[in-house]
Design a protein around this motif. Structure first.
Motif, PDB file in Angstrom:
ATOM      1  N   ARG A  48      26.645  45.824  30.652  1.00  0.00           N
ATOM      2  CA  ARG A  48      27.561  46.537  30.015  1.00  0.00           C
ATOM      3  C   ARG A  48      28.322  45.500  29.176  1.00  0.00           C
ATOM      4  N   GLN A  49      28.667  44.374  29.538  1.00  0.00           N
ATOM      5  CA  GLN A  49      29.274  43.311  29.036  1.00  0.00           C
ATOM      6  C   GLN A  49      28.633  42.715  27.827  1.00  0.00           C
ATOM      7  N   LEU A  50      27.255  42.702  28.161  1.00  0.00           N
ATOM      8  CA  LEU A  50      26.211  42.319  27.007  1.00  0.00           C
ATOM      9  C   LEU A  50      26.601  43.211  25.653  1.00  0.00           C
ATOM     10  N   ARG A  51      26.779  44.297  25.868  1.00  0.00           N
ATOM     11  CA  ARG A  51      26.727  45.267  24.724  1.00  0.00           C
ATOM     12  C   ARG A  51      28.364  45.349  24.179  1.00  0.00           C
ATOM     13  N   ASP A  52      29.353  44.501  24.912  1.00  0.00           N
ATOM     14  CA  ASP A  52      30.750  44.635  24.292  1.00  0.00           C
ATOM     15  C   ASP A  52      31.006  43.272  24.611  1.00  0.00           C
ATOM     16  N   SER A  53      31.002  42.508  23.404  1.00  0.00           N
ATOM     17  CA  SER A  53      31.300  41.102  23.576  1.00  0.00           C
ATOM     18  C   SER A  53      33.054  41.142  23.959  1.00  0.00           C
ATOM     19  N   HIS A  54      33.895  41.879  23.444  1.00  0.00           N
ATOM     20  CA  HIS A  54      35.293  41.991  23.498  1.00  0.00           C
ATOM     21  C   HIS A  54      35.749  42.094  25.154  1.00  0.00           C
ATOM     22  N   LEU A  55      34.646  43.002  25.724  1.00  0.00           N
ATOM     23  CA  LEU A  55      34.955  43.333  27.009  1.00  0.00           C
ATOM     24  C   LEU A  55      34.338  42.111  27.831  1.00  0.00           C
ATOM     25  N   ARG A  56      33.322  41.629  27.516  1.00  0.00           N
ATOM     26  CA  ARG A  56      32.714  40.299  28.329  1.00  0.00           C
ATOM     27  C   ARG A  56      33.901  39.174  28.153  1.00  0.00           C
ATOM     28  N   LYS A  57      34.427  39.113  27.290  1.00  0.00           N
ATOM     29  CA  LYS A  57      35.650  38.013  26.900  1.00  0.00           C
ATOM     30  C   LYS A  57      36.732  38.301  27.848  1.00  0.00           C
ATOM     31  N   GLN A  58      37.184  39.353  27.974  1.00  0.00           N
ATOM     32  CA  GLN A  58      38.478  39.567  28.813  1.00  0.00           C
ATOM     33  C   GLN A  58      37.865  39.547  30.177  1.00  0.00           C
ATOM     34  N   PHE A  62      31.040  40.790  54.064  1.00  0.00           N
ATOM     35  CA  PHE A  62      30.746  42.079  53.144  1.00  0.00           C
ATOM     36  C   PHE A  62      30.897  41.662  51.858  1.00  0.00           C
ATOM     37  N   TYR A  63      29.960  41.963  50.975  1.00  0.00           N
ATOM     38  CA  TYR A  63      29.786  41.872  49.522  1.00  0.00           C
ATOM     39  C   TYR A  63      30.405  43.013  48.731  1.00  0.00           C
ATOM     40  N   MET A  64      31.277  43.002  47.785  1.00  0.00           N
ATOM     41  CA  MET A  64      32.031  44.001  47.472  1.00  0.00           C
ATOM     42  C   MET A  64      31.513  44.169  45.903  1.00  0.00           C
ATOM     43  N   PRO A  65      31.043  45.328  45.556  1.00  0.00           N
ATOM     44  CA  PRO A  65      30.863  45.037  43.902  1.00  0.00           C
ATOM     45  C   PRO A  65      32.406  45.084  43.187  1.00  0.00           C
ATOM     46  N   HIS A  66      32.415  44.900  42.085  1.00  0.00           N
ATOM     47  CA  HIS A  66      33.449  44.848  40.886  1.00  0.00           C
ATOM     48  C   HIS A  66      32.948  45.435  39.567  1.00  0.00           C
ATOM     49  N   HIS A  67      34.115  46.196  38.989  1.00  0.00           N
ATOM     50  CA  HIS A  67      33.823  46.388  37.734  1.00  0.00           C
ATOM     51  C   HIS A  67      35.299  46.634  36.976  1.00  0.00           C
ATOM     52  N   PRO A  68      35.223  46.566  35.403  1.00  0.00           N
ATOM     53  CA  PRO A  68      36.268  46.634  34.765  1.00  0.00           C
ATOM     54  C   PRO A  68      37.105  48.003  34.677  1.00  0.00           C
ATOM     55  N   ILE A  69      38.475  47.923  34.669  1.00  0.00           N
ATOM     56  CA  ILE A  69      39.126  49.232  34.305  1.00  0.00           C
ATOM     57  C   ILE A  69      40.214  48.597  33.114  1.00  0.00           C
ATOM     58  N   ILE A  70      40.300  49.317  32.053  1.00  0.00           N
ATOM     59  CA  ILE A  70      41.136  48.888  30.944  1.00  0.00           C
ATOM     60  C   ILE A  70      42.436  50.071  31.032  1.00  0.00           C
ATOM     61  N   LYS A  71      43.625  49.406  31.120  1.00  0.00           N
ATOM     62  CA  LYS A  71      44.603  50.504  31.207  1.00  0.00           C
ATOM     63  C   LYS A  71      46.121  49.919  30.624  1.00  0.00           C
ATOM     64  N   GLN A  78      35.436  39.592  52.405  1.00  0.00           N
ATOM     65  CA  GLN A  78      35.832  39.823  50.813  1.00  0.00           C
ATOM     66  C   GLN A  78      34.905  38.890  49.764  1.00  0.00           C
ATOM     67  N   ARG A  79      33.642  39.144  49.952  1.00  0.00           N
ATOM     68  CA  ARG A  79      32.822  38.286  49.127  1.00  0.00           C
ATOM     69  C   ARG A  79      32.513  39.197  47.980  1.00  0.00           C
ATOM     70  N   ILE A  80      32.149  38.437  46.670  1.00  0.00           N
ATOM     71  CA  ILE A  80      31.668  38.977  45.465  1.00  0.00           C
ATOM     72  C   ILE A  80      30.535  37.933  45.109  1.00  0.00           C
ATOM     73  N   VAL A  81      29.885  38.697  44.064  1.00  0.00           N
ATOM     74  CA  VAL A  81      28.902  38.070  43.289  1.00  0.00           C
ATOM     75  C   VAL A  81      29.347  37.767  41.800  1.00  0.00           C
ATOM     76  N   TRP A  82      29.273  36.749  41.109  1.00  0.00           N
ATOM     77  CA  TRP A  82      29.782  36.626  39.890  1.00  0.00           C
ATOM     78  C   TRP A  82      29.015  35.553  39.124  1.00  0.00           C
ATOM     79  N   ARG A  83      28.783  35.723  37.998  1.00  0.00           N
ATOM     80  CA  ARG A  83      28.489  34.402  37.172  1.00  0.00           C
ATOM     81  C   ARG A  83      28.838  34.765  35.547  1.00  0.00           C
ATOM     82  N   GLU A  84      29.234  33.803  34.491  1.00  0.00           N
ATOM     83  CA  GLU A  84      29.800  33.905  33.340  1.00  0.00           C
ATOM     84  C   GLU A  84      28.738  34.247  32.493  1.00  0.00           C
ATOM     85  N   ASP A  85      27.522  33.692  32.631  1.00  0.00           N
ATOM     86  CA  ASP A  85      26.391  33.754  31.785  1.00  0.00           C
ATOM     87  C   ASP A  85      25.138  34.213  32.514  1.00  0.00           C
ATOM     88  N   SER A  86      24.723  35.399  31.827  1.00  0.00           N
ATOM     89  CA  SER A  86      23.514  35.771  32.367  1.00  0.00           C
ATOM     90  C   SER A  86      22.294  34.924  32.691  1.00  0.00           C
TER      91      SER A  86
END
Length: 489
Positions: A308-318, A348-357, A425-433
């Motif tokens: 989803r971030q790759l399709r929306d550069s502004h979302l990825r930057k935020q 425990f690994y938790m998924p995460h996703h963006p919410i814009i509000k 409270q673990r998560i997975v993350w990276r800036e660049d695919s």
């Protein structure tokens, strides 16, 4: 006001010319009103007797008719029609429209009546094809749909002397009370009148000829005066104690066994860092809790967010800015390679996703389930409510000259989670695919957990208790005159 049928929202006014001697009421935009006189009761005292008196005088008949209307099967159905020359538009009731099954198109027109009383807004409009029983006339009428037009009409029958004078005429009128299905307004009424009036022996008009037959006009219906009284007695033994209950001060209920356990757990496990930050443990329902695999599911979720971030550069930057700030503040840290164990049941690994509000927030999904169907929230206690009694708080609110409304920035993330519980409270993350997937732990209380509201308010309360001697006035305000009405990130 001129109303165009193509107008999206307009105003329609209706005021029927038929006014009874005792009650000056018209169709009021052709929406029914209860035809009773309501009792006046005193709101300041509790009455022991309620009396209602209704006095009705003579009334005049409204012009009504029975008309054949074509349905979707090309069959004609007899419908009750009210003629109202003071209504700007014509209407049909929802019930009648459904019975006919005629095609509709959207229409929203605000309807109002006498004294500019707002009735309701039309929902649709449709075209009706009518047929006269006494002539070859087949008018088509555009009508707007209302939930209900008016109450059953006529409310009383035509008196016998008048009926004797009209018995030889070809009547379209119905003398029995019936729900009104269609109302013809000024856009149609004058088209159907033939202007042949019938008069009584005194020269008063009693009927008029229309293309559907004859309708009664200006005929007075005889109604006996009715006086009714209704008395309701009040049980004083049940009503009086309500005043005592309102004035009685409420004492806080004792905590149940689960909440006692949560409170005890907090007192025994919370600590304070040298820089003043509080450190707490998560209140698990059971000791030594073990989870199934969550890394695989969290990784799949992250891959979807990344696409989803790759399709929306502004979302990825935020998103990147949010996560980098999270790391800079020390609220999460990257795990070393030797700390990552894929099959570790104590993590425990938790998924995460963006919410814009409208500002972007990253939400950590605590309801995510492991391979055994267990979520992190389902294993945690919610904790008791530590808020003061709202009634007491409102009373004390009136005692102060100044009241402050403020926001505690990152309220949850001001509280740190103990080292031995951060693995939950673990998560997975990276800036660049193109980079290798990285693993992080969240170091602070995270919004979304069921215990987060309790821990945040309880730590605030503990802060007041810890400094009660040094800052007695501030501690008193936090403990007694403090209320958090929106515990959010």
């Amino acid at each position: 006001m001129q109303v165009d049928s193509s107008t999206t929202i307009a105003s329609s006014t209706s005021a029927s010319a038929a006014i009874s001697s005792g009650k000056p009421w018209s169709t009021v935009a052709n929406v029914s009103r209860p035809d009773i006189l309501y009792p006046t009761t005193c709101l300041e005292t509790l009455p022991t007797v309620t009396t209602l008196t209704c006095h009705q005088g003579s009334r005049y008949m409204l012009p009504t008719a029975l008309v054949d209307v074509r349905n979707t099967q090309n069959r004609y159905v007899t419908c009750s029609v009210l003629l109202d020359s003071a209504s700007e538009l014509s209407y049909i009731s929802e019930r009648c429209a459904r019975a006919l099954g005629v095609p509709r198109s959207p229409s929203r027109i605000a309807v109002s009546g006498i004294s500019s009383v707002k009735a309701e807004t039309t929902c649709d409009c449709c075209t009706l094809y009518m047929k006269s029983k006494v002539s070859q006339d087949t008018p088509d009428v555009s009508v707007h749909v209302l939930s209900k037009i008016t109450s059953a009409i006529p409310t009383s029958q035509i008196n016998t002397p008048t009926m004797e004078q009209l018995k030889d005429l070809n009547f379209a009128v119905f003398n029995a009370s019936s729900p009104i299905g269609i109302l013809l307004g000024v856009d149609q009424v004058w088209k159907i009148f033939t202007f042949n009036n019938i008069f009584d022996s005194s020269g008063n008009p009693i009927a008029a000829s229309i293309i559907f037959g004859c309708v009664v006009t200006s005929v007075q219906a005889s109604i006996d005066n009715v006086v009714s009284a209704f008395v309701t007695t009040i049980d004083i033994d049940r009503s009086l104690p309500k005043f005592w209950q309102i004035e009685k001060a409420l004492h806080p209920l004792p905590l149940d066994a689960k909440n006692v356990h949560v409170e005890t757990h907090f007192l025994e496990t919370h600590a304070r860092h040298s820089d003043g930050k509080y450190i707490v443990e998560l209140p698990f329902r059971e000791k030594g809790i073990k989870f199934g695999n969550t890394l695989q599911g969290a990784t799949l979720r992250f891959n979807a967010v990344e696409r989803r971030q790759l399709r929306d550069s502004h979302l990825r930057k935020q998103y990147i800015e949010f996560m980098n700030k999270y790391t800079r503040l020390g609220h999460m840290r990257e795990l070393k390679s030797d700390e990552v164990v894929a099959s570790d049941s104590h993590s425990f690994y938790m998924p995460h996703h963006p919410i814009i509000k409208p500002k972007l927030h990253v939400v950590f999904v605590r309801l995510f389930q492991d391979t055994s169907g267990v979520s992190l929230n389902s294993t945690l206690h919610t904790g008791p409510s530590t808020q003061p009694n709202l009634f007491d708080l409102c009373l004390r609110f009136c005692l102060h000259k100044y009241i402050f409304s403020a926001d505690i920035v990152k309220m949850f993330r001001q509280i740190w989670v103990s080292e031995n519980h951060r693995n939950y409270q673990r998560i997975v993350w990276r800036e660049d695919s193109s980079e290798k997937l990285k693993y992080f732990i969240l170091c602070t209380v995270t919004y979304g957990t069921s215990c987060a509201p309790f821990l945040s308010v309880r730590v605030l309360e503990q802060l007041a208790k810890d400094h009660q001697r040094r800052y007695p006035l501030a501690a008193k305000i936090i403990l007694e005159d403090f209320c958090v009405d929106d515990v959010s990130p």
